[in-house]
Structure formats: structure tokens, C-alpha cells
Design a protein around this motif. Structure first.
Motif, PDB file in Angstrom:
ATOM      1  N   UNK A  79       0.840  -1.202   0.000  1.00  0.00           N
ATOM      2  CA  UNK A  79       0.000   0.000   0.000  1.00  0.00           C
ATOM      3  C   UNK A  79       0.876   1.254   0.000  1.00  0.00           C
ATOM      4  N   UNK A  80       1.888   1.249   0.882  1.00  0.00           N
ATOM      5  CA  UNK A  80       2.821   2.385   0.924  1.00  0.00           C
ATOM      6  C   UNK A  80       3.561   2.513  -0.409  1.00  0.00           C
ATOM      7  N   UNK A  81       3.938   1.364  -0.984  1.00  0.00           N
ATOM      8  CA  UNK A  81       4.622   1.364  -2.279  1.00  0.00           C
ATOM      9  C   UNK A  81       3.781   2.072  -3.332  1.00  0.00           C
ATOM     10  N   UNK A  82       2.481   1.839  -3.317  1.00  0.00           N
ATOM     11  CA  UNK A  82       1.613   2.471  -4.305  1.00  0.00           C
ATOM     12  C   UNK A  82       1.586   3.991  -4.150  1.00  0.00           C
ATOM     13  N   UNK A  83       1.591   4.454  -2.900  1.00  0.00           N
ATOM     14  CA  UNK A  83       1.645   5.901  -2.681  1.00  0.00           C
ATOM     15  C   UNK A  83       2.975   6.472  -3.191  1.00  0.00           C
ATOM     16  N   UNK A  84       4.048   5.729  -2.984  1.00  0.00           N
ATOM     17  CA  UNK A  84       5.358   6.167  -3.480  1.00  0.00           C
ATOM     18  C   UNK A  84       5.356   6.206  -5.003  1.00  0.00           C
ATOM     19  N   UNK A  85       4.730   5.210  -5.620  1.00  0.00           N
ATOM     20  CA  UNK A  85       4.653   5.169  -7.091  1.00  0.00           C
ATOM     21  C   UNK A  85       3.843   6.348  -7.636  1.00  0.00           C
ATOM     22  N   UNK A  86       2.813   6.747  -6.917  1.00  0.00           N
ATOM     23  CA  UNK A  86       2.044   7.926  -7.331  1.00  0.00           C
ATOM     24  C   UNK A  86       2.934   9.167  -7.296  1.00  0.00           C
ATOM     25  N   UNK A  87       3.746   9.284  -6.235  1.00  0.00           N
ATOM     26  CA  UNK A  87       4.679  10.408  -6.136  1.00  0.00           C
ATOM     27  C   UNK A  87       5.703  10.354  -7.266  1.00  0.00           C
ATOM     28  N   UNK A  88       6.186   9.152  -7.585  1.00  0.00           N
ATOM     29  CA  UNK A  88       7.127   8.994  -8.709  1.00  0.00           C
ATOM     30  C   UNK A  88       6.490   9.449 -10.019  1.00  0.00           C
ATOM     31  N   UNK A  89       5.238   9.067 -10.214  1.00  0.00           N
ATOM     32  CA  UNK A  89       4.534   9.428 -11.448  1.00  0.00           C
ATOM     33  C   UNK A  89       4.395  10.945 -11.576  1.00  0.00           C
ATOM     34  N   UNK A  90       4.127  11.612 -10.454  1.00  0.00           N
ATOM     35  CA  UNK A  90       4.000  13.074 -10.471  1.00  0.00           C
ATOM     36  C   UNK A  90       5.332  13.715 -10.851  1.00  0.00           C
TER      37      UNK A  90
END
Length: 229
Positions: A79-90
């Protein structure tokens, strides 16, 4: 149990994420070399942004390994990884869009940078591209091997609005180089986005599958471990 096929796709995108991060870091390091045209095209801020993006992607890969090896019922890491991936995408979107928008006004954007170059750098560009002046024959022109007094006088007499005279001024040749470089930069940067979003998608699938498996285990336990059949 999460299928091998699903985990295989997850692992593939995770490795691609690592590769994207490494490429970004290598780009930042290699393109710091002393090269007049590259230094004109790519600023130190661009290289720093590429370095930060690369470090973020590599750090995300390292975190993803710890998240995926957790026990089946522990999904908080993913779940935390997904939030990090969203930040990466931004970050990827912002950096790629910044380079793209900058590339839309190259002639004017690089004029300001060209004027700020040392005289020796402008001499190098004039001799390399056989041109005199940026927009016209008197715009930031320097005496050089190609731009002799007679050549400067000849170029200065040309009409800058005449397309037939475009090759006589440096703007066309400089922006031809910068356009290719910038196009490569934002294309590769945007190319990281499918990797980030793909890993995000497969991480969501893994989370849902693990939750589903845990739910069936609990139901099975309530039935005395006899299963559904």
C-alpha cells in the motif's frame, strides 16, 4: 495464492523501474561533461532533476523488494509502495512536461542563453555551424575564423525574415541540435510513466489477490478447515 504469472509481470515492471532509475542517474552523470552545445542545451538544473528522479526510482525499487517479501496477510508495505509510485509518477510528469514546454519556445529561450555564453563559446559555435549572429548578423556575433569582418558585413546585410538566409544565422542550426536533444529527453522521461503506472497496477492486483486469499483462509478456518467442496 498469487499466481506466478501475476508475480512475473510485477517482477518485470519492478526490474524495468530499476533500469529507468539507473538510466536517469547515468544520464545525469555522463552529460555533466564539458561540451559547449550540450551545456547550452541541458542546464545543471535539468541534470539535477534527472539525478533526483533516478534516485527516487531506485529507492522505490529497493522499497518494493521489502514490500513484496512480506507475509501474505501483510499488505501495508505494498500500500505504501503504491503511494510512493504515485509520487514517482507526479515527478516524472512534471520533469517531462517542463522539458516539453521549454522545447516549444526554443528559438527565444536559447537566445537568452546564447547571449550569456562566453565569447569563446560563441566563436566555437559560429565556426562549427558556419554562421554569424543568432537572429541576425549583428545579434551576439563574434569575430572568428568563419565570421571575418567581410563575412559579418555580408551576413548583416541579409534579411533575417528571408527563409533562404536562415542557414546564415546561428539560430536555425543551434535549435536543430537542441530540438533533437530535448525531444530525446522528454520522450525518455515520459517513457518511464508506463513503467511506474504498470507497477502500480500490478501492485494493486497483488494486494487484492492476497486479501482474497486471506479471506478464503478465514472462511475455511471457520468451516473447520474442510474447504468448500
Amino acid at each position: 495464492m498469487v499466481s506466478r504469472k501475476l508475480m512475473g509481470f510485477w517482477a518485470l515492471f519492478d526490474v524495468c523501474l530499476l533500469a529507468a532509475g539507473v538510466v536517469s542517474i547515468i544520464f545525469s552523470v555522463v552529460y555533466r561533461k564539458q561540451d559547449i552545445l550540450l551545456n547550452l542545451t541541458i542546464s545543471k538544473a535539468d541534470l539535477t532533476a534527472a539525478l533526483v528522479m533516478g534516485i527516487m526510482l531506485v529507492a522505490t525499487f529497493i522499497f518494493s523488494i521489502g514490500a513484496i517479501i512480506q507475509k501474505n496477510h501483510v499488505t501495508i508495505g505494498l500500500v505504501i509502495l503504491n503511494y510512493i509510485l504515485v509520487a514517482d509518477a507526479v515527478v516524472v510528469l512534471v520533469i517531462g512536461s517542463f522539458v516539453w514546454f521549454f522545447s516549444l519556445q526554443q528559438r527565444n529561450n536559447y537566445h537568452a542563453l546564447y547571449v550569456e555564453l562566453p565569447a569563446s563559446s560563441r566563436v566555437f559555435i559560429q565556426d562549427k555551424f558556419s554562421c554569424c549572429g543568432y537572429f541576425n548578423g549583428s545579434d551576439a556575433v563574434e569575430p572568428s575564423t568563419f565570421c571575418t569582418s567581410s563575412q559579418i558585413a555580408f551576413t548583416n546585410a541579409l534579411d533575417p525574415s528571408d527563409v533562404n538566409n536562415a542557414d546564415s544565422f546561428c539560430v536555425t542550426k543551434v535549435t536543430a541540435f537542441t530540438d533533437y536533444t530535448l525531444n530525446q529527453m522528454f520522450s525518455y522521461t515520459y517513457g518511464f510513466m508506463p513503467i511506474v503506472l504498470g507497477l502500480l497496477l500490478f501492485s494493486l492486483c497483488v494486494i487484492n489477490k492476497r486479501k482474497e486469499d486471506e479471506r478464503f483462509k478465514k472462511i475455511d478456518a471457520k468451516r473447520g478447515g474442510r474447504g468448500f467442496v
